[in-house]
Design a protein around this motif. Structure first.
Motif, short mmCIF file in Angstrom:
data_model
loop_
_atom_site.label_atom_id
_atom_site.label_comp_id
_atom_site.label_asym_id
_atom_site.label_seq_id
_atom_site.Cartn_x
_atom_site.Cartn_y
_atom_site.Cartn_z
N HIS A 246 0.85 -1.19 0.00
CA HIS A 246 0.00 0.00 0.00
C HIS A 246 0.89 1.24 0.00
O HIS A 246 1.92 1.27 0.68
N PRO A 247 0.51 2.28 -0.75
CA PRO A 247 1.35 3.48 -0.81
C PRO A 247 1.43 4.26 0.49
O PRO A 247 2.37 5.02 0.70
N ASP A 248 0.44 4.10 1.36
CA ASP A 248 0.49 4.78 2.66
C ASP A 248 -0.43 4.04 3.63
O ASP A 248 -1.15 3.11 3.25
N ARG A 249 -0.40 4.46 4.88
CA ARG A 249 -1.15 3.76 5.91
C ARG A 249 -2.65 4.01 5.80
O ARG A 249 -3.45 3.17 6.24
N TYR A 376 11.13 3.81 7.74
CA TYR A 376 11.08 5.24 8.04
C TYR A 376 11.78 6.01 6.92
O TYR A 376 12.96 5.79 6.65
N LEU A 377 11.04 6.89 6.26
CA LEU A 377 11.60 7.74 5.22
C LEU A 377 12.03 9.07 5.82
O LEU A 377 11.48 9.53 6.82
N ARG A 378 12.98 9.70 5.18
CA ARG A 378 13.61 10.88 5.77
C ARG A 378 12.64 12.06 5.91
O ARG A 378 12.69 12.79 6.89
N ALA A 385 4.19 6.78 4.75
CA ALA A 385 5.19 5.85 4.22
C ALA A 385 4.54 4.62 3.62
O ALA A 385 3.47 4.19 4.06
N PRO A 386 5.16 4.02 2.59
CA PRO A 386 4.62 2.78 2.00
C PRO A 386 4.56 1.65 3.03
O PRO A 386 5.35 1.60 3.97
N VAL A 387 3.60 0.74 2.83
CA VAL A 387 3.35 -0.33 3.80
C VAL A 387 3.42 -1.69 3.09
O VAL A 387 2.86 -1.86 2.00
N LEU A 388 4.12 -2.63 3.72
CA LEU A 388 4.13 -4.01 3.27
C LEU A 388 3.30 -4.84 4.25
O LEU A 388 3.41 -4.67 5.46
#
Length: 428
Positions: A246-249, A376-378, A385-388
């Motif tokens: 997923h591209p984000d939460r 965690y992205l900067r 943030a993307p989710v697996l």
């Protein structure tokens, strides 16, 4: 000269004494009087000029759309195939003992169809005979009339003989409604028409419900930790144990709400900065009931007083102390949850001082597990943030669970959690 007295016109420059003759023959080495099949202005490439006819080439957008259509149709076909095979087995198990003692092994389906189904059952018999003669039957298990009945015909047999099926199934209306929804998808797929996302999702829901009613399901989604669907079971090994991205939460929680993720868990290990997915989306009262039901909980927060929190605040452009106060509030919340338990020995809270590299929620149920992992992205907060989403604890129904354990990501994050847990400090 033709037999009708008409003369075909020669090609350009093919007249005797014309310019072509003066130049030494027809252009491109063609003999005199030949008719060129290439359009004028086609040149050496042989392609028609713009506007001379239909455009047959597909661009990148057209190919992309076709691939999406094929992927959706393939996914729907797998579900339809599973439902048809399951319904065929059910019809055979219920009706065969009724009709086969009186009729032969080949004629019991014809007898069960009766006069009302004489036309379509005879068509199935004819298709079977053609398949026999041409050698299309690759499996002897399918050399019977029942295997050549389609989903609507199997449904008709069930409806006609519902008193025979009633002892096994409670709600006939539920079965017919699910089959009605599948018929829309079946017509689209069988005719290679475009299948919309909404119709595909409706077909998947109807198939899962129907398989469960027919005895091929394994319970509710929340109890089974996201049950394996047909497509994952077939191609899941291509992606290790990653079952969705997923591209984000926000998009994750639309597909996998917190209740479905954490409800019914027997073991919950979570690591991150503030664990907002758990703390802010799963109520304290619900967390108490989960722990009282026997779930072992281990929560690992980033130490709000560490230098790593200050660095993270600078990365995200937050005011000084803003992130650390948020983490403190979350820790206080889960401490209150722990204080309300009769036995808090299986509810542990720790903090760590290392640079946070990822957040992970490792949730295990009775027979399988699931993990939600984010790096965690900067410049992006956890919500962005993307989710697996990973399948853990061995895929249910997998032929080789050891292979999944060797090549999956779930054990990797489990090992990282255990390593950081060993170096962390408990919260009193």
């Amino acid at each position: 000269m033709s037999s009708g007295g008409l003369e075909l016109p020669p090609g350009d420059g093919g007249h005797e004494g014309g310019p072509a003759d003066a130049a030494g023959g027809a252009p491109g080495g063609m003999p005199a009087g030949a008719v060129s099949l290439a359009p004028p202005e086609a040149g050496r490439t042989g392609k028609a000029p713009a506007g001379s006819g239909a455009e047959l080439d597909w661009g990148a957008d057209a190919w992309s759309e076709v691939r999406v259509r094929a992927q959706r149709a393939g996914r729907a076909y797998i579900w339809l195939n599973l439902v048809e095979q399951r319904l065929r087995a059910v019809v055979g198990a219920v009706l065969r003992p009724v009709y086969e003692p009186v009729h032969s092994a080949d004629d019991w389906v014809v007898a069960a169809a009766g006069p009302a189904g004489q036309e379509w059952v005879q068509r199935a018999v004819a298709v079977r005979e053609v398949s026999r003669r041409k050698g299309y039957l690759l499996d002897s298990a399918d050399d019977n009339v029942l295997s050549f009945l389609t989903l609507p015909q199997l449904r008709e047999l069930m409806v006609q003989h519902w008193p025979c099926f009633e002892p096994y199934f409670d709600d006939r209306r539920d079965i017919e409604q699910a089959l009605d929804e599948l018929e829309v998808t079946r017509n689209v797929v069988s005719r290679n028409r475009a299948l919309s996302r909404a119709v595909l999702e409706q077909a998947e829901r109807a198939s899962a419900r129907l398989l469960e009613v027919l005895g091929g399901g394994a319970g509710s989604p929340s109890a089974d930790r996201l049950p394996i669907d047909a497509v994952e079971d077939l191609v899941g090994d291509r992606y290790a144990d990653v079952i969705s991205v997923h591209p984000d939460r926000v998009r994750l929680q639309r597909q996998l709400p917190a209740e479905d993720l954490f409800g019914g868990a027997r073991r919950l290990d979570a690591i991150g900065i503030g664990l907002n997915l758990l703390v802010q989306n799963f109520s304290g009262r619900r967390l108490v009931r989960l722990a009282e039901a026997g779930c072992r909980v281990r929560l690992l927060f980033l130490n709000p007083a560490s230098s790593a929190v200050k660095r993270r605040e600078r990365e995200l452009g937050l005011r000084k102390g803003e992130l650390s106060r948020s983490v403190e509030m979350n820790i206080l919340h889960v401490r209150r949850v722990r204080a309300g338990l009769r036995d808090a020995s299986d509810f542990e809270i720790h903090v760590f001082d290392e640079t946070p590299r990822f957040t992970a929620y490792l949730v295990e149920g009775e027979s399988s597990g699931i993990a939600v992992v984010q790096s965690y992205l900067r410049r992006a907060r956890g919500m962005e943030a993307p989710v697996l989403v990973l399948r853990g604890g061995g895929r249910v129904g997998s032929r080789d669970t050891s292979r999944d354990a060797d090549h999956g990501l779930f054990p990797t994050y489990r090992e990282e959690f255990e390593s950081i847990w060993q170096d962390s400090r408990p919260v009193s």
